[in-house]
Design an enzyme around this catalytic site. Structure first.
Site, PDB file in Angstrom:
ATOM      1  N   TYR A  37       0.921  -1.335  -0.100  1.00 37.76           N
ATOM      2  CA  TYR A  37       0.018  -0.014  -0.032  1.00 37.76           C
ATOM      3  C   TYR A  37       0.956   1.231   0.029  1.00 37.76           C
ATOM      4  O   TYR A  37       0.630   2.163  -0.760  1.00 37.76           O
ATOM      5  CB  TYR A  37      -1.086  -0.019   1.187  1.00 37.76           C
ATOM      6  CG  TYR A  37      -1.781   1.255   1.345  1.00 37.76           C
ATOM      7  CD1 TYR A  37      -1.300   2.392   1.930  1.00 37.76           C
ATOM      8  CD2 TYR A  37      -3.019   1.108   0.635  1.00 37.76           C
ATOM      9  CE1 TYR A  37      -2.174   3.566   2.078  1.00 37.76           C
ATOM     10  CE2 TYR A  37      -4.072   2.326   0.684  1.00 37.76           C
ATOM     11  CZ  TYR A  37      -3.295   3.341   1.356  1.00 37.76           C
ATOM     12  OH  TYR A  37      -4.377   4.623   1.366  1.00 37.76           O
ATOM     13  N   LYS A 122       5.622   3.026  17.661  1.00 41.46           N
ATOM     14  CA  LYS A 122       4.525   2.939  16.742  1.00 41.46           C
ATOM     15  C   LYS A 122       3.605   1.753  16.824  1.00 41.46           C
ATOM     16  O   LYS A 122       4.033   0.721  16.460  1.00 41.46           O
ATOM     17  CB  LYS A 122       4.894   3.338  15.415  1.00 41.46           C
ATOM     18  CG  LYS A 122       3.765   3.510  14.380  1.00 41.46           C
ATOM     19  CD  LYS A 122       4.174   3.970  13.079  1.00 41.46           C
ATOM     20  CE  LYS A 122       3.224   4.610  12.297  1.00 41.46           C
ATOM     21  NZ  LYS A 122       2.047   3.566  12.063  1.00 41.46           N
TER      22      LYS A 122
HETATM   23  S1  IVH Z   1       0.990  10.491  16.843  1.00 49.35           S
HETATM   24  C1  IVH Z   1       0.058  14.156  14.725  1.00 49.35           C
HETATM   25  N1  IVH Z   1       2.112   8.412  18.015  1.00 49.35           N
HETATM   26  O1  IVH Z   1       0.059   5.881  13.558  1.00 49.35           O
HETATM   27  C2  IVH Z   1       0.622  13.079  14.888  1.00 49.35           C
HETATM   28  N2  IVH Z   1       0.631   8.013  16.184  1.00 49.35           N
HETATM   29  O2  IVH Z   1      -0.040   7.986  10.815  1.00 49.35           O
HETATM   30  C3  IVH Z   1      -0.501  11.878  15.258  1.00 49.35           C
HETATM   31  N3  IVH Z   1       0.303   5.427  16.008  1.00 49.35           N
HETATM   32  O3  IVH Z   1      -2.895   5.612  12.753  1.00 49.35           O
HETATM   33  C4  IVH Z   1       0.029  10.550  15.479  1.00 49.35           C
HETATM   34  N4  IVH Z   1       1.641   4.857  17.411  1.00 49.35           N
HETATM   35  O4  IVH Z   1      -2.802   5.930  15.344  1.00 49.35           O
HETATM   36  C5  IVH Z   1       1.328   8.756  16.980  1.00 49.35           C
HETATM   37  N5  IVH Z   1       3.325   6.836  19.271  1.00 49.35           N
HETATM   38  C6  IVH Z   1       2.384   7.133  18.222  1.00 49.35           C
HETATM   39  C7  IVH Z   1       1.839   6.200  17.399  1.00 49.35           C
HETATM   40  C8  IVH Z   1       0.814   6.765  16.295  1.00 49.35           C
HETATM   41  C9  IVH Z   1       0.675   4.415  16.339  1.00 49.35           C
HETATM   42  C10 IVH Z   1      -0.542   5.419  14.676  1.00 49.35           C
HETATM   43  C11 IVH Z   1      -1.650   6.437  14.475  1.00 49.35           C
HETATM   44  C12 IVH Z   1      -2.208   6.618  13.227  1.00 49.35           C
HETATM   45  C13 IVH Z   1      -0.793   6.316  12.618  1.00 49.35           C
HETATM   46  C14 IVH Z   1      -0.152   7.832  12.118  1.00 49.35           C
END
Ligand code: IVH
Length: 690
Positions: A37, A122
Site C-alpha cells: 500500500y 508506533k
Molecule cells: S502520533 C500528529 N504516536 O500511526 C501525529 N501515532 O499515521 C498523530 N500511531 O494511525 C499521530 N503509534 O494511530 C502517534 N506513538 C504514536 C503512534 C501513532 C501508532 C498510529 C496512529 C495513526 C498512525 C499515524
C-alpha cells in the site's frame, strides 16, 4: 513519463488506493500488506510531485483515509486527527533526514545544540480519540477520514484499561474557591487501541475450540472489535490502549513538552507505554530505533516502527503542518515482514521421517530482510484452508527465524489458468505409497530408507554437527553418494574408501582423503550423540542425552521395555513407544550392529550426574543471541547442568530469547515462563558472589 501517461497512471493508482482504503479503513479486511500500500501511495505522491497539475483536491494524498460507515454516528473532530510522515529503512538515515529537516525548518545554525525529541513506539492498532469532560469519558471516536470519525463510545468503554473517569490532580499553587477539582474542563486524549499478542493467540485458541471464526492478526482484531456494532461482542475481545497525544483541550495548562504531556496523562490514570525516551539529536533517535528493533520480536504487542516527535510543544507549533502531516513528527518503520509475490509452482518435499511437505516456489521477493523464493505450506490441509493455487498472488510472511510461509491468497488476482494442488498418492521421489494416518494432518511416504529422499535426510542428520559430526559431508555430497548408489544404508558411509570417493564427479583426491579422515574421526563419539544420530522419531538431542545418562549402555536401551524407557525423566509414553518400536525392528538393530562393527565407539556407563547451578532445569533457546552462537549457548548451559530442549512446554524453566524469536517466545509468555536475555543467562551461569 509524458503528461498523458502520468495522468493515466495517477488515475489507476487512485482507483487502487481508494479500493484498498475501503478494505482497510471501512471493512477491516486489507488484502495487501502495508508495504505494498505504501508503495502505491508513494508512487502517486511522486507523480503528483513531478506533475503538480495532477494534484486534485480529491486525490487520496490530500486526505487521511476512508469515509465513516453509516452504522455508527459520525463525530466531527474539532482538532483534526492527522497522520504522520513515514519512512521505512533499516539504516539510520530515517532519523538523520528527519532531524535535518526539522533543523532546516527551524532555521537552526549548524553549530546550534541538538534538537530534543520524544521517541516512542508506533503501535499497530486503531487510532482513537477519547473525549473527557470534567474528567468523565463522554465519547470515543475513530479517526475516520481525519475530519469525521465514528462514535464507538460503547465499544471503547468495554476496554478495561481506558479509565471512565480521570484521577484528579492535586491543585498546583494556591487553591482557590473556584478551582475545578483538578481535571481539565475538556481533555481529548489520542491513542491506539491494540490487542496483545498473547491475548490474540488465547482468543483464537478458544474460538477454534468452539468452532468459531478466528481473528486474522492482532491489528485487524483490534480494528474489527472496535467497529463491532454489538458492544457485547466487543467486550469479549481482550483489547488494550496506549495514549500518545492530545486533541481538543480546555481549562488545562499544557506542559511544555510532549514527554510532559504523556507524564501528565499517565498521572490522570491513562495507560502510557513505558518504552519511550527523550533523545538529543539524530544519533540518539537512530540508537532508539536500533534498540527497539532488537526487542521488537519479544514485545507482548505488535509495533511496526517507532515515532519521533519534537519534544517542545512551542517548537511543534512553530513547525506546523504540511497538508495532512505535522512537520514535527515522523514514523520510522521497520522493514515489512509481509510482502506480495506469485506462486510459480507447488512442489512436495520428503523429510527425514517421510513427511510430505508442500512447498510454494515463489517469484523472488524481499521480505523480513532477505530474498525469499520458497515458502512452506505445511500440509495439504493448510493448502486447502488457504486455498492456494499455482499462479496465485499471495502474501508471504517471514518473521524472525521461522521458515517463510504463505499467509493468504488475493483471490481476485487469480489468473484463469491457475492450477489446483493435490497431494500425490505416491511418493514423488521413490514411488512408494503415500498414507495419512487417522487424525493426522500429515501425509507420509511409506518407503522408509528405501526412499532416497529419506535416506539423504537421514544421512545428513546422522553426519550433523550435533550428531556424529562428520565434517565436510554436506547436501551436495550426500546427493551424489545416494544418487550414485554408493550409499544404501548408514553403515555404507564408513565403507567408503578414498578410491571409491574419488570416482565421484568433481571429487578431488584431497577432498576424498579429507572426508575419509573426518569419518575416521567421527567414530570416537558419545552414546548420546550416537543415539541422536540414529534419527529415532521424537528423540531429539536432549532426550538422547537423557537416555544415555540414565540407562548408560546401548544394549540396555535396545532391550528396554516401554515402561523402563518411560522411567527416564522427560521421556513420556509417546517417546518411549517410539524408541521401543524403533529397536523392535530387526533391520534397525542390524544397522546399530553394523555401525559398531565399523568401529564406532563410545564410553559406556551411566554418566555422572552433572553438577552446576542449573542442574534439573530445562532451558529453551530461541532467536539470535547478540554474542553467542546457539551451539555455544547450549554447551554453556549444559555444562552448568541444564537440559536444553527444543520446544517450550510447562516443564520449561527458562527461555533464553534473542532477536527475531518467534512462536516459542510467545508460548513461553503465555505459560508465564521466565524469559532471559543473553546477559541474564550468562550471569545465571556464573552467579556473582554477593
Ligand atoms: S502520533 C500528529 N504516536 O500511526 C501525529 N501515532 O499515521 C498523530 N500511531 O494511525 C499521530 N503509534 O494511530 C502517534 N506513538 C504514536 C503512534 C501513532 C501508532 C498510529 C496512529 C495513526 C498512525 C499515524
Amino acid at each position: 513519463m509524458d503528461a498523458g501517461a502520468a495522468a493515466a497512471r495517477a488515475a489507476q493508482l487512485r482507483a487502487q488506493i481508494a479500493h484498498h482504503d475501503r478494505l482497510y479503513y471501512e471493512l477491516d479486511a486489507p488484502e495487501i500488506p502495508d508495504a505494498e500500500y505504501d508503495r502505491l501511495f508513494r508512487e502517486l505522491q511522486a507523480l503528483e510531485q513531478d506533475h503538480p497539475g495532477l494534484r486534485t483536491p480529491d486525490s487520496p494524498t490530500q486526505r487521511v483515509g476512508g469515509k465513516p460507515l453509516d452504522s455508527f454516528a459520525p463525530v466531527r473532530h474539532v482538532v483534526p486527527m492527522l497522520s504522520i510522515r513515514t519512512e521505512t529503512d533499516t539504516e539510520a538515515t530515517g532519523a538523520l533526514t528527519f532531524d535535518a529537516r526539522v533543523r532546516r525548518e527551524l532555521a537552526l545554525a549548524e553549530d546550534a545544540p541538538p534538537v530534543e525529541y520524544a521517541a516512542e513506539l508506533k503501535f499497530d492498532g486503531l487510532a482513537i480519540n477519547l473525549r473527557y469532560e470534567r474528567g468523565v469519558l463522554v465519547q470515543a471516536a475513530t479517526r475516520g477520514d481525519g475530519e469525521t470519525g465514528e462514535d464507538v463510545t460503547q465499544n471503547v468503554r468495554t476496554i478495561h484499561e481506558v479509565p471512565l473517569t480521570l484521577v484528579p490532580q492535586p491543585p498546583s499553587g494556591q487553591p482557590s474557591l473556584f478551582d475545578a477539582p483538578g481535571v481539565p474542563e475538556v481533555l481529548e486524549v489520542r491513542g491506539e487501541v491494540y490487542m496483545r499478542r498473547d491475548r490474540f493467540e488465547a482468543f483464537n485458541l478458544r474460538a477454534e475450540a468452539a468452532g468459531e471464526k478466528t481473528l486474522v492478526n492482532p491489528r485487524n482484531a483490534a480494528a474489527g472489535s472496535i467497529r463491532q456494532l454489538d458492544p457485547a461482542m466487543a467486550a469479549r475481545r481482550p483489547l488494550s490502549f496506549f495514549a500518545y497525544g492530545l486533541g481538543e483541550v480546555h481549562g488545562w495548562e499544557l506542559p511544555a513538552t510532549h514527554a510532559g504531556v504523556l507524564d501528565a496523562l499517565a498521572a490522570f490514570g491513562l495507560p502510557v507505554c513505558e518504552h519511550r525516551a527523550i533523545c538529543a539529536g539524530a544519533d540518539a533517535l537512530a540508537a532508539f530505533h536500533a534498540r527497539i528493533a532488537q526487542t521488537r520480536p519479544t514485545r507482548p504487542f505488535d509495533i511496526d516502527g517507532v515515532v519521533y516527535k519534537v519534544n517542545s510543544l512551542a517548537l511543534q507549533q512553530k513547525l506546523g503542518f504540511v497538508t495532512r502531516e505535522p512537520r514535527w513528527a515522523m514514523a520510522h518503520k521497520y522493514p515489512a515482514q509481509e510482502a506480495l509475490t506469485t506462486v510459480q509452482d507447488i512442489e512436495v518435499q520428503v523429510g527425514r521421517t517421510g513427511k510430505l511437505t508442500p512447498v510454494a516456489r515463489l517469484a523472488s521477493v524481499f521480505v523480513g530482510g532477505v530474498n525469499v523464493t520458497n515458502a512452506t505450506l505445511h500440509n495439504e490441509y493448510e493448502v486447502r484452508r488457504k486455498d492456494v493455487h499455482v499462479g496465485d498472488t499471495v502474501v508471504v510472511r517471514r518473521a524472525g527465524d521461522v521458515i517463510p510461509e504463505v499467509v493468504s491468497v488475493l483471490a481476485d488476482r487469480r489468473p484463469p489458468d491457475a492450477r489446483e494442488f493435490s497431494m500425490p498418492s505416491h511418493c514423488p521421489v521413490c514411488g512408494s505409497d503415500v498414507v495419512r494416518e487417522e487424525g493426522e494432518a500429515d501425509h507420509r511416504c511409506t518407503g522408509g530408507l528405501y526412499c532416497s529422499a529419506q535416506r539423504k535426510q537421514a544421512l545428513l542428520h546422522f553426519a550433523g554437527r550435533r550428531a556424529m559430526d562428520v565434517e565436510g559431508l554436506g547436501d551436495k555430497l550426500v546427493e551424489q553418494l545416494v544418487d550414485g548408489g554408493l550409499i544404501r544404508s548408514l553403515p555404507d558411509l564408513y565403507r567408503l574408501g578414498v578410491l571409491k570417493l574419488s570416482e565421484l564427479e568433481r571429487m578431488a583426491d584431497k577432498s576424498a582423503e579429507n572426508l575419509v579422515a573426518a569419518l575416521e574421526k567421527s567414530k570416537q563419539t558419545t552414546l548420546g550423540r550416537f543415539l541422536f544420530a540414529l534419527g529415532i522419531r521424537h528423540v531429539g538431542e536432549a532426550t538422547a542425552k537423557d537416555l544415555a545418562r540414565h540407562l548408560g549402555s546401548m544394549d540396555r536401551i535396545m532391550g528396554a521395555s516401554v515402561a523402563e524407557l518411560a522411567q527416564v525423566p522427560d521421556v513420556g509414553p509417546v517417546v518411549a513407544e517410539s524408541i521401543h518400536r524403533f529397536f523392535a525392528q530387526p533391520h534397525n538393530r542390524e544397522v546399530v550392529e553394523q555401525l559398531r562393527a565399523c568401529g564406532i565407539v563410545w564410553e559406556e556407563g551411566e554418566m555422572r550426574v552433572a553438577s552446576g547451578p542449573l542442574v534439573g532445569k530445562t532451558v529453551v533457546i530461541t532467536g539470535t543471541l547478540p554474542t553467542l552462537s546457539r551451539d555455544e549457548a547450549k554447551d554453556m548451559l549444559e555444562a552448568a547442568g541444564a537440559r536444553v530442549a527444543g520446544s517450550v512446554s510447562k516443564k520449561t524453566d527458562f527461555v533464553v530469547a534473542g532477536t527475531d524469536a518467534g512462536s516459542k517466545l510467545i508460548k513461553a509468555q503465555e505459560l508465564g515462563i521466565t524469559i532471559l536475555d543473553e546477559s541474564q543467562m550468562l550471569s545465571m551461569l556464573s552467579p556473582r558472589e554477593s
